[in-house]
Each structure stands twice: as C-alpha cells, then as structure tokens.
Design an enzyme around this catalytic site. Sequence first.
Site, PDB file in Angstrom:
ATOM      1  N   PRO A   2       0.836  -1.212   0.000  1.00  0.00           N
ATOM      2  CG  PRO A   2      -0.746  -1.582   1.656  1.00  0.00           C
ATOM      3  CD  PRO A   2       0.579  -2.067   1.161  1.00  0.00           C
ATOM      4  CD  GLU A   3       3.452   2.563  -4.011  1.00  0.00           C
ATOM      5  OE1 GLU A   3       3.529   3.669  -4.579  1.00  0.00           O
ATOM      6  OE2 GLU A   3       3.924   1.520  -4.506  1.00  0.00           O
ATOM      7  CE  LYS A  54       4.931   4.317   0.825  1.00  0.00           C
ATOM      8  NZ  LYS A  54       5.978   3.282   0.653  1.00  0.00           N
TER       9      LYS A  54
END
Length: 326
Positions: A2-3, A54
């Site tokens: 995930p970014e 993030k």
Amino acid sequence: MPEGPELHLASLFVNRACEGVVFTGPVRKSEVSKSPDVPFNCKAYRITATSRGKEVRLTLTPLKSDETKSSTKTGQASLPMDVVFRFGMSGFFRLTPEDELPKHAHLRFHSNEDPCRVLSFVDTRRFGSWQPNGTWQPDRGPCIMFEYKSFRENILSHLSDRAFERPICEVLLNQKYFNGIGNYLRAEILFRLNIQPFVQARSVLEGIELNDLCESDDEKPTKEIHTHSKAKKQQILDKDLKREVRVVTPDLLRLCHTVPLEVIKLGGKGYDPEKADYSGFKAWLQCYYVDGMNSIRDHNGRTMWFKVSIRKLQINQGQKENQERG
C-alpha cells in the site's frame, strides 16, 4: 505494498463505513501481534480517520453522556485517543460481522450493535504497525497529495542534502522527502517523464522552479463576459483567440502529486483489498509489471520497473560492436 493513495482510500473507507456507528468496550489485539496494546476502553465512542502520506490516523472519540464524569473512576476513557497506523506490506481495514472476522485481523474495534460488527486492521504479512496516542512521524516529509506546496518547498530547499546524490529511483522512496511514494508510483512517474531510474536525483531536480507553473495556469480565473455588450464580447473573444498559448510540461514534483491523485479517483475500481478486484488498477498501470517493460533491483534490493530509452540502447549496442571489433 500500500502506498499513499491506498492509505488515503483506507481512511475514506473508515469514514464511510463507520459513519453513525457507535463502538464500545476495549480495543482488542490479536495474540500473535507484536504491536502495542491500545489502552482504550469506552462504553460508547466513534471512529474517524485521516491520512498523511503513508500513515493513517484513527481518532477514537468518546460520546458525552451523564456518565462521563464518573468514567475515569471506572476505567472508561473520557478523552479522545489517536492511533496512528503504518500499513507495511499488506495492511488494510475491513468492517465485518463479528462471526466473519478476517483471519489476520490484528486489531479490532467492536460496535455497540446487535449483531455486533467489527472494524479490523487486517495485515497478512504482519509488517504493519500502530501506535496508541500516536502522532505523525516527525522524520516524514509533507504529504505528496495534500500538502503539495510544502512538499515542493521541502525538496527544493534541501537539494544540497547528500540524499540527493543517490539515483532518482531510490530517492523517490525516501519518505523524508517523498512521503507517500512507493514502488509502483515511482515506476509510473519516471516512465511518464522518460527519466532513466539510475540518474542522480539532484541532476533531475535542480532545474525545477519552486512555483508550479502548471498549477498557476490552472488557477487563472476565467474571464466573465456576460455583462458586456455584444460588440464588447466579440472583442474579448477575439483577443482570447489571438493570445499566445503556452504549453507547460509538468515537472517531476508535480507528477509526484497528480499521479497518486489519479489512483484515488479510481476509487473502488482501483486498488481494493476488500473486494480483491485489481482490474481497474492494472488497466491504469503503464509501466509497473507491464509486459515489455524492464526490471532491475536497486541498491536497496527493491525491484524497479522502467523502459530503456532508445538512446541508451543505441549507446550499449555501439559499445558492444566496438568490443567485438577490438
């Protein structure tokens, strides 16, 4: 992994799914998780979320009632608590019935409903983490998506930092400056600008201006002409047609801002761990894991996807021919 866009979509999911839902009791952690306990126990509270780069922050807010005054005596929380999450390689949130908990639900918030539902932080690979009473990590730079002006200023005012002596593909993963960029985003951004991944970062960035020229053009107010006479309107239109049109090519920092926003606009059609439907996201990709592209590991062991420039191929071919003649 995930970014930035995925973490923002996760925060939107929490706000949408938990709107109007009242949660109750202690926050429960799985037995196998090594992250800290969340010391929050409340008879009735709500959950909201926000993201920055993030990181995702859940805010647990107790609902006021006649029992609030005695809550501290009974061990019940009376003040809000922030829990900051980092998703690692596979983290995401899900809201499910209590009897349908995901296998890797490592932190759980139970609703005050019948039947009960549970908001879970799911993390199959367990590289994610959370911090109760947490704050945004101070060594992370401004968010590429929602703190764009500060993001540009932070980079362009620190180009003398030795970090920018490294290849641009590696610097793009440095969260001190590019908070929210990850492996697929760096590939897509460099591909669109035809920047080879291992050129020095400073050489790519040092010619960029502080003010984003594309953003300045986008924000120019539209001229209103409806109050003028017919002849005056025509004069304005003629003048607009003769105006020189300046085409501004987006720079690297702008694409670090706009490319993630494209993923967010995909919404449920993009990266969606809950439905495991990545078709829209895969269709959007132009470089990352795309057939015909090249890949190589950078100095940190991360796989970099890119397209070899025709010029580079010609140089390599010329060197090979010279070696054969020799």
